[in-house]
Design a protein around this motif. Structure first.
Motif, PDB file in Angstrom:
ATOM      1  N   ASP A  32       0.864  -1.178   0.000  1.00  0.00           N
ATOM      2  CA  ASP A  32       0.000   0.000   0.000  1.00  0.00           C
ATOM      3  C   ASP A  32       0.898   1.224   0.000  1.00  0.00           C
ATOM      4  OD1 ASP A  32      -2.375  -1.423   0.090  1.00  0.00           O
ATOM      5  OD2 ASP A  32      -2.543  -1.330   2.280  1.00  0.00           O
ATOM      6  N   ASN A  33       0.539   2.211  -0.775  1.00  0.00           N
ATOM      7  CA  ASN A  33       1.317   3.446  -0.873  1.00  0.00           C
ATOM      8  C   ASN A  33       0.938   4.341   0.306  1.00  0.00           C
ATOM      9  OD1 ASN A  33       2.880   5.528  -1.720  1.00  0.00           O
ATOM     10  ND2 ASN A  33       1.734   5.969  -3.575  1.00  0.00           N
ATOM     11  N   GLU A  34       1.602   4.122   1.437  1.00  0.00           N
ATOM     12  CA  GLU A  34       1.277   4.875   2.638  1.00  0.00           C
ATOM     13  C   GLU A  34       2.555   5.283   3.363  1.00  0.00           C
ATOM     14  OE1 GLU A  34       0.511   1.421   5.949  1.00  0.00           O
ATOM     15  OE2 GLU A  34      -1.151   1.858   4.603  1.00  0.00           O
ATOM     16  N   GLU A  63      21.549  -3.104  -1.295  1.00  0.00           N
ATOM     17  CA  GLU A  63      22.482  -2.650  -2.322  1.00  0.00           C
ATOM     18  C   GLU A  63      21.825  -1.702  -3.310  1.00  0.00           C
ATOM     19  OE1 GLU A  63      24.104  -6.286  -3.943  1.00  0.00           O
ATOM     20  OE2 GLU A  63      24.550  -7.014  -1.930  1.00  0.00           O
ATOM     21  N   SER A  64      20.528  -1.891  -3.547  1.00  0.00           N
ATOM     22  CA  SER A  64      19.780  -1.032  -4.453  1.00  0.00           C
ATOM     23  C   SER A  64      18.339  -1.009  -3.977  1.00  0.00           C
ATOM     24  CB  SER A  64      19.850  -1.570  -5.885  1.00  0.00           C
ATOM     25  OG  SER A  64      19.026  -0.807  -6.749  1.00  0.00           O
ATOM     26  N   LEU A  65      17.696   0.173  -4.112  1.00  0.00           N
ATOM     27  CA  LEU A  65      16.323   0.338  -3.668  1.00  0.00           C
ATOM     28  C   LEU A  65      15.616   1.314  -4.596  1.00  0.00           C
ATOM     29  CD1 LEU A  65      14.154   0.088  -1.303  1.00  0.00           C
ATOM     30  CD2 LEU A  65      15.206   2.149  -0.395  1.00  0.00           C
ATOM     31  N   THR A  66      14.511   0.892  -5.166  1.00  0.00           N
ATOM     32  CA  THR A  66      13.684   1.792  -5.968  1.00  0.00           C
ATOM     33  C   THR A  66      12.231   1.618  -5.551  1.00  0.00           C
ATOM     34  OG1 THR A  66      13.419   0.180  -7.751  1.00  0.00           O
ATOM     35  CG2 THR A  66      15.204   1.762  -7.995  1.00  0.00           C
ATOM     36  N   VAL A  67      11.477   2.715  -5.621  1.00  0.00           N
ATOM     37  CA  VAL A  67      10.071   2.701  -5.236  1.00  0.00           C
ATOM     38  C   VAL A  67       9.299   3.594  -6.195  1.00  0.00           C
ATOM     39  CG1 VAL A  67       8.399   3.163  -3.400  1.00  0.00           C
ATOM     40  CG2 VAL A  67      10.751   2.574  -2.804  1.00  0.00           C
ATOM     41  N   SER A  68       8.128   3.110  -6.610  1.00  0.00           N
ATOM     42  CA  SER A  68       7.260   3.926  -7.448  1.00  0.00           C
ATOM     43  C   SER A  68       5.838   3.404  -7.342  1.00  0.00           C
ATOM     44  CB  SER A  68       7.724   3.872  -8.903  1.00  0.00           C
ATOM     45  OG  SER A  68       6.920   4.721  -9.688  1.00  0.00           O
ATOM     46  N   ASP A  69       4.866   4.343  -7.423  1.00  0.00           N
ATOM     47  CA  ASP A  69       3.486   3.883  -7.454  1.00  0.00           C
ATOM     48  C   ASP A  69       3.230   3.229  -8.806  1.00  0.00           C
ATOM     49  OD1 ASP A  69       2.181   5.990  -9.298  1.00  0.00           O
ATOM     50  OD2 ASP A  69       3.076   7.228  -7.728  1.00  0.00           O
ATOM     51  N   VAL A  70       2.373   2.200  -8.811  1.00  0.00           N
ATOM     52  CA  VAL A  70       2.176   1.408 -10.028  1.00  0.00           C
ATOM     53  C   VAL A  70       0.713   1.242 -10.428  1.00  0.00           C
ATOM     54  CG1 VAL A  70       4.356   0.143  -9.856  1.00  0.00           C
ATOM     55  CG2 VAL A  70       2.319  -0.754  -8.703  1.00  0.00           C
ATOM     56  N   THR A  71      -0.183   1.903  -9.709  1.00  0.00           N
ATOM     57  CA  THR A  71      -1.600   1.825 -10.071  1.00  0.00           C
ATOM     58  C   THR A  71      -2.095   3.216 -10.443  1.00  0.00           C
ATOM     59  OG1 THR A  71      -2.230   2.046  -7.739  1.00  0.00           O
ATOM     60  CG2 THR A  71      -2.093  -0.200  -8.634  1.00  0.00           C
ATOM     61  N   ALA A  72      -3.158   3.267 -11.236  1.00  0.00           N
ATOM     62  CA  ALA A  72      -3.699   4.539 -11.709  1.00  0.00           C
ATOM     63  C   ALA A  72      -4.119   5.445 -10.555  1.00  0.00           C
ATOM     64  CB  ALA A  72      -4.888   4.289 -12.637  1.00  0.00           C
ATOM     65  N   ASP A  73      -4.633   4.865  -9.479  1.00  0.00           N
ATOM     66  CA  ASP A  73      -5.070   5.670  -8.334  1.00  0.00           C
ATOM     67  C   ASP A  73      -3.948   5.927  -7.321  1.00  0.00           C
ATOM     68  OD1 ASP A  73      -4.782   3.166  -7.186  1.00  0.00           O
ATOM     69  OD2 ASP A  73      -6.864   3.017  -6.506  1.00  0.00           O
ATOM     70  N   ALA A 109      -2.497   4.000  -5.297  1.00  0.00           N
ATOM     71  CA  ALA A 109      -2.741   3.343  -4.010  1.00  0.00           C
ATOM     72  C   ALA A 109      -1.725   2.247  -3.706  1.00  0.00           C
ATOM     73  CB  ALA A 109      -4.152   2.751  -3.984  1.00  0.00           C
ATOM     74  N   VAL A 110      -1.050   1.727  -4.741  1.00  0.00           N
ATOM     75  CA  VAL A 110      -0.096   0.630  -4.560  1.00  0.00           C
ATOM     76  C   VAL A 110       1.253   1.028  -5.150  1.00  0.00           C
ATOM     77  CG1 VAL A 110       0.410  -1.787  -5.122  1.00  0.00           C
ATOM     78  CG2 VAL A 110      -1.952  -1.093  -4.641  1.00  0.00           C
ATOM     79  N   SER A 111       2.310   0.710  -4.407  1.00  0.00           N
ATOM     80  CA  SER A 111       3.675   0.959  -4.877  1.00  0.00           C
ATOM     81  C   SER A 111       4.417  -0.351  -5.011  1.00  0.00           C
ATOM     82  CB  SER A 111       4.440   1.846  -3.885  1.00  0.00           C
ATOM     83  OG  SER A 111       3.965   3.161  -3.915  1.00  0.00           O
ATOM     84  N   ARG A 112       5.404  -0.338  -5.907  1.00  0.00           N
ATOM     85  CA  ARG A 112       6.298  -1.483  -6.087  1.00  0.00           C
ATOM     86  C   ARG A 112       7.667  -1.066  -5.564  1.00  0.00           C
ATOM     87  NH1 ARG A 112       6.521  -5.702 -10.390  1.00  0.00           N
ATOM     88  NH2 ARG A 112       8.646  -6.502 -10.423  1.00  0.00           N
TER      89      ARG A 112
END
Length: 171
Positions: A18-20, A39-49, A51-54
């Motif tokens: 959940d993108n919180e 060693e590496s970390l990336t985060v981005s929201d992946v739903t149109a609303d 609400a969810v991040s990968r």
């Protein structure tokens, strides 16, 4: 009695959450508490609303420790799914880097030649420097940066690895 220690292997994890606020700190804390480096970390929201991040994390751990990490991540409430892309098999990994290089005289010509070989794009140029954008696997990025050190590397900024399982199924 002879005890062998299991070797640490590189693992690429894909975590859907959940993108919180605070979730990234909780996940990073799980690694920190056990003394494992991210060693590496990336985060981005992946739903149109939005609400969810990968979250994509690259770390090194033994298979036994990785099982524990995956289990603990899976138990966190805002986590939807956890996938060890390395254990799943073939997957695609990519990274983007901006690489600033001094560029005058013969070094300018060599920097441009190497950039062409590595399919790096010039995104900024002055009479004394270039900024190249290069994308690809981590090994390609590492090699490009190493070569640019020889012609006048000034600065590097890297995005971190993004990864996805191959085939029709999501990670």
């Amino acid at each position: 009695m002879h005890i062998t220690q299991e070797a640490a292997k590189r693992h690429t994890l894909a975590i859907m959450v959940d993108n919180e606020p605070g979730i990234l700190a909780r996940i990073a804390g799980l690694f920190t508490a056990r003394g494992y480096n991210i060693e590496s970390l990336t985060v981005s929201d992946v739903t149109a609303d939005k609400a969810v991040s990968r979250i994509t994390i690259v770390t090194s751990a033994s298979d036994h420790v990785m099982e524990q990490i995956l289990s603990q991540l899976d138990r966190l409430i805002p986590v939807h799914s956890v996938s060890d892309l390395t254990a799943m098999g073939p997957h695609v990994e990519r990274e983007l880097a901006l690489v600033k290089v001094k560029g005058t005289g013969d070094h300018r010509i060599e920097a441009l030649r190497l950039a062409d070989v590595y399919r790096a794009r010039v995104v900024d140029a002055t009479t004394s420097s270039f900024v190249f954008e290069v994308t690809g696997g981590p090994d390609k990025i590492d090699t490009f940066i190493m070569l640019m050190r020889e012609v006048g590397l000034i600065e590097v900024a890297r995005t971190g690895i993004v990864a996805m399982a191959r085939g029709k199924d999501p990670a």
